[in-house]
Scaffold this active site. Structure first.
Site, mmCIF file in Angstrom:
data_model
loop_
_atom_site.group_PDB
_atom_site.id
_atom_site.type_symbol
_atom_site.label_atom_id
_atom_site.label_comp_id
_atom_site.label_asym_id
_atom_site.label_seq_id
_atom_site.Cartn_x
_atom_site.Cartn_y
_atom_site.Cartn_z
ATOM 1 N N ARG A 35 23.461 53.088 50.351
ATOM 2 C CA ARG A 35 22.516 52.036 50.669
ATOM 3 C C ARG A 35 21.362 52.514 51.663
ATOM 4 N NH1 ARG A 35 26.703 47.074 50.394
ATOM 5 N NH2 ARG A 35 26.550 46.705 48.150
ATOM 6 N N LYS A 201 38.887 39.614 34.797
ATOM 7 C CA LYS A 201 38.838 38.301 34.316
ATOM 8 C C LYS A 201 37.808 37.881 33.213
ATOM 9 C CE LYS A 201 40.949 36.257 38.124
ATOM 10 N NZ LYS A 201 40.385 36.111 39.507
ATOM 11 N N GLY A 351 29.920 46.310 41.394
ATOM 12 C CA GLY A 351 30.388 47.056 42.433
ATOM 13 C C GLY A 351 31.669 48.067 41.717
ATOM 14 N N GLY A 374 26.462 41.864 42.514
ATOM 15 C CA GLY A 374 26.303 40.540 42.125
ATOM 16 C C GLY A 374 25.051 40.420 41.472
HETATM 17 P P1 AMP Z 1 35.450 43.293 37.940
HETATM 18 O O1 AMP Z 1 34.940 43.100 39.408
HETATM 19 O O2 AMP Z 1 35.650 41.825 37.396
HETATM 20 O O3 AMP Z 1 34.694 44.133 37.213
HETATM 21 O O4 AMP Z 1 37.008 43.464 37.932
HETATM 22 C C1 AMP Z 1 37.304 44.923 38.342
HETATM 23 C C2 AMP Z 1 38.776 45.129 38.543
HETATM 24 O O5 AMP Z 1 39.587 44.836 37.411
HETATM 25 C C3 AMP Z 1 39.143 46.299 39.259
HETATM 26 O O6 AMP Z 1 39.818 46.166 40.369
HETATM 27 C C4 AMP Z 1 40.516 46.677 38.388
HETATM 28 O O7 AMP Z 1 41.545 47.252 38.859
HETATM 29 C C5 AMP Z 1 40.747 45.356 37.556
HETATM 30 N N1 AMP Z 1 41.257 45.485 36.264
HETATM 31 C C6 AMP Z 1 41.062 46.513 35.202
HETATM 32 N N2 AMP Z 1 41.927 46.286 34.463
HETATM 33 C C7 AMP Z 1 42.815 45.665 34.547
HETATM 34 C C8 AMP Z 1 44.006 45.008 33.895
HETATM 35 N N3 AMP Z 1 44.170 45.748 32.851
HETATM 36 N N4 AMP Z 1 44.700 44.105 34.506
HETATM 37 C C9 AMP Z 1 44.382 43.841 35.806
HETATM 38 N N5 AMP Z 1 43.235 44.034 36.266
HETATM 39 C C10 AMP Z 1 42.657 45.007 35.763
#
Ligand code: AMP
Length: 394
Positions: A35, A201, A351, A374
């Protein structure tokens, strides 16, 4: 079009620049200086054009008095001095006589960094709640405001929206670079345009899907969210992460866009989550009841590669597996490697995606990796960012 720092005569002017120096610090050591490095072009431009440069940034959260010391920007001032090859002045205050005296004695081409803007959060969250008096006070310290803190531009704080409400304003080179990258793919993508969407999610990505599904030629779904889609299509996914509330959303989406939503065909499964656990690679029709799906499998990588090979524009948001753990990192690593083989426009945002790319040292495969988690997510959702909206138009 927003005004940029290039649209102003900076000579002899007190230029307030909001930068993002929210860097990780461990044992008095900056562990990732991305950054700071990303903010250098704007600061150097202001120095070269003979401005009196006043920098504002936040660092971490300051919720109680004890948070102050660990979130002081003094260390960043020392680090920046080395990067700029000139002494950066630092004032251990955010308002008041110390700040005003330091600014009054600034010469052209000198740089002053104020203390962490979030010190003002101790007294009624004045920074984070965009207290109008605080914004007005900071604006009174300068002649011009430049926002270059992309990572906080999705929030209306006193140090961005507040100051810009009272001064002529422009964006710096980092925000300009981020906006150009996202606008080019969201408005006029060269086709085929493929989105790779992962992460934990479904609920966190619904607005991104809504905004991108009509723009993209296909969305390749991986990560934790894939298992909600697989369950919605009638499959059993064992103990994988499932967002029960959004099953019908996923079902409707797949019915509406059957050729666009591309799901994994196999999965790397385990009975528990851990660094040294045994794994099984299963076709998605073949899940054991106790298994958790934690990465896309070999055949899915092959399937995704067929789309990625053809694509002229690729946008990636969200790792396709739990890449932090060795047994479940191969899918995300393979995607990184596949992107090297494509010479189209490739942008990554979010991120965790940036962290995965750094882990696998695949930065060179991208035209742009967004610095804002974000903020980039909100751009992908089609939202306007308040810290940028407030900036003067050309
Ligand atoms: P996000 O911040 O929504 O992009 O989520 C990223 C996170 O999703 C990372 O820390 C990954 O470890 C988690 N992730 C990726 N694949 C899976 C999975 N199959 N089950 C649970 N968490 C996951």
């Amino acid at each position: 079009m927003k005004k940029t720092i290039r649209d102003y005569d900076l000579k002899d002017k007190k230029v307030l620049i909001r930068v993002d120096f929210n860097v990780p610090i461990e044992n008095n050591h900056i562990t990732d200086d991305t950054r700071i490095r990303e903010s250098l072009p704007t600061i150097l431009y202001a120095i070269e054009h003979q401005a009196k440069v006043i920098l504002l940034s936040h660092l971490g959260r300051v919720e109680k008095k004890e948070d102050k010391q660990k979130n002081s920007l003094e260390l960043v001032a020392e680090y920046l001095s080395k990067q700029l090859n000139q002494h950066v002045l630092f004032v251990d205050a955010t308002t008041g006589p110390l700040v005003e005296e330091a600014i009054a004695s600034l010469n052209n081409a000198q740089v002053l960094l104020l203390q962490n803007t979030r010190y003002e959060d101790l007294d009624g969250k004045k920074e984070s709640h965009n207290d109008p008096l605080l914004g007005k006070y900071w604006a009174s310290l300068g002649d011009l405001f430049i926002n270059d803190a992309f990572g906080t531009s999705h929030r209306a704080h006193a140090s961005n929206v507040g100051i810009a409400s009272y001064l002529p304003s422009g964006i710096g080179f980092l925000i300009e670079k981020e906006l150009n990258a996202f606008e080019s793919i969201l408005n006029q993508p060269e086709r085929p345009f493929t989105v790779i969407l992962g992460g934990a999610k479904v609920k966190d990505k619904i607005e991104v899907i809504e905004n991108l599904v009509s723009k993209a030629d296909q969305i390749l779904i991986g990560g934790g969210m894939a298992y909600t889609f697989l369950k919605a299509s009638g499959l059993s996914v064992g103990k994988s992460l499932v967002d029960e509330e959004h099953l019908s959303y996923c079902r409707d989406l797949m019915e509406k866009y059957p050729d666009k939503i591309i799901l994994p065909i196999d999965s790397v499964n385990a009975l528990e989550i851990g660094e040294y656990v045994p794994t099984k690679e299963r076709f998605v029709s073949d899940f054991g009841d106790d298994e958790i799906g934690l990465d896309i499998g070999y055949n899915t990588v092959k399937l995704f590669s067929q789309y990625l090979k053809e694509s002229k524009t690729i946008l990636w948001n969200g790792p396709v597996g739990m890449f932090e753990l060795e047994p479940f990192c191969q899918g995300t690593k393979s995607i990184c490697q596949l992107l090297y083989e494509n010479d189209g426009m490739k942008i990554a945002g979010g991120g965790d995606t940036a962290a995965a790319i750094a882990k696998f040292q695949c930065e060179d495969a991208f035209n742009h990796i967004s610095t804002g988690g974000g903020a980039s997510l909100e751009l992908l959702e089609g939202k306007k960012l308040p810290g940028i909206e407030i900036i003067n138009e050309k």
